[in-house]
Design a protein around this motif. Structure first.
Motif, short mmCIF file in Angstrom:
data_model
loop_
_atom_site.label_atom_id
_atom_site.label_comp_id
_atom_site.label_asym_id
_atom_site.label_seq_id
_atom_site.Cartn_x
_atom_site.Cartn_y
_atom_site.Cartn_z
N HIS A 67 27.62 25.86 52.15
CA HIS A 67 28.53 24.99 52.88
C HIS A 67 29.23 23.98 51.98
O HIS A 67 29.66 22.93 52.41
CB HIS A 67 27.86 24.31 54.09
N ASP A 100 31.57 30.80 52.10
CA ASP A 100 31.62 31.63 53.30
C ASP A 100 30.34 31.42 54.11
O ASP A 100 29.37 32.16 53.97
CB ASP A 100 31.80 33.11 52.92
N THR A 101 30.36 30.39 54.92
CA THR A 101 29.18 30.04 55.71
C THR A 101 28.79 31.16 56.66
O THR A 101 27.61 31.46 56.84
CB THR A 101 29.44 28.74 56.49
N ALA A 131 29.17 34.35 56.34
CA ALA A 131 28.51 35.44 55.63
C ALA A 131 27.09 35.07 55.25
O ALA A 131 26.17 35.91 55.33
CB ALA A 131 29.31 35.80 54.38
N THR A 160 30.80 23.11 58.46
CA THR A 160 29.70 24.07 58.44
C THR A 160 29.09 24.22 59.82
O THR A 160 28.81 25.33 60.29
CB THR A 160 28.62 23.61 57.43
#
Length: 281
Positions: free
Chosen positions: A85, A90-91, A93, A125
């Motif tokens: 985050h 890519d949170t 993913a 996030t």
């Protein structure tokens, strides 16, 4: 042999129930995690706390699948890694990796592990985790190591109230003001480092209580957590200690004993201060 102990459950703010006592796998090497988790499940634990940062989610999942216990009888918590985050990460993913690595269907509870205030991305996030929650990947979502100001931002700027806030709590850091804030907003407090990484075990104020009750100091302190209403998940790889930590529900601390334990508070941390901790692997 499984314990006959009945572990009480707490209802989260979305109606999901969580066992108040769990088994933590922090600092258990992946090679030992499956065996330790299977031991805990065999003895009667039904709540396992892991994290991406611990590197042992897959082994926890293996234990759950191999335990022979119905999936809906086991509560699994995991946490988003700090590198997922930062701005541009890519949170979604990363969250999916937890689902895939555990391989047990929807994860019962998923937390932002640290607020990382110097990174400043925890609101965005959280919004990603809100969507994953709506999509059914997680039965509940929450946070870890969040202080009042971090929680206030989430409450003001997002839609889903965190189900839990997992924070450092032990007799030397009782966290009563933050616990009160959590309670006022229907956020359950979970206590990590419940025996202050073992520091409380030699405290001369606790030995007489343990002797009076015929219990270990660790059991006395864990019972203190239980009576406060916090969720707690001690960690051990020793079968006897794992079993001992489960035996907390056939005795109670008196008000006077609770007062002694509360008097030990010195606002002294054993872990990082969330106001300053910005480590990203």
């Amino acid at each position: 042999m499984a314990s006959t102990t009945t572990i009480p459950s707490i209802t989260l703010n979305n109606g999901v129930t969580i066992p108040q006592l769990g088994f933590g796998v922090f600092q258990i090497p992946p090679s030992e995690t499956k065996a330790a988790t299977l031991t805990a499940l065999e003895l009667g634990y039904r709540h396992i706390d892991t994290a991406q940062m611990y590197g042992n989610e897959a082994e926890v999942g293996q234990a759950v699948r191999e335990s022979g216990i119905p999936r809906d009888e086991i509560f699994i918590t995991s946490k988003l890694n700090n590198n997922a985050h930062a701005p541009g990460a890519d949170t979604a993913a990363a969250a999916q990796r937890t689902v895939d690595d555990l391989d047990i269907g929807p994860v019962d509870l998923y937390l932002i592990h640290w607020p990382l205030p110097g990174v400043g991305s925890y609101v965005e996030t959280w919004k990603v985790l809100e969507q994953a929650y709506r999509d059914g990947k997680f039965r509940a979502i929450g946070v870890s190591n969040f202080h009042q100001q971090h929680l206030t931002r989430l409450l003001d700027e997002t839609d889903v109230v965190p189900a839990v806030n997992q924070i450092e709590v032990h007799p030397y850091l009782s966290q009563n003001p933050l616990r009160q804030f959590n309670s006022e907003h229907q956020i359950i407090t979970e206590a990590w480092s419940p025996i202050a990484q073992g520091a409380v075990l030699d405290d001369p104020a606790l030995a007489p209580i343990a002797e009076e009750l015929g219990r270990s100091v660790a059991q006395v302190v864990l019972r203190w957590h239980i009576q406060r209403g916090d969720v707690v998940f001690p960690k051990s790889v020793t079968r006897a200690r794992i079993a001992e930590n489960l035996e907390l529900f056939d005795f109670e601390l008196s008000d006077a004993q609770v007062d002694v334990i509360e008097s030990l508070n010195a606002d002294r941390r054993r872990g990082p201060n969330p106001e300053e901790f910005n480590w990203v692997p």
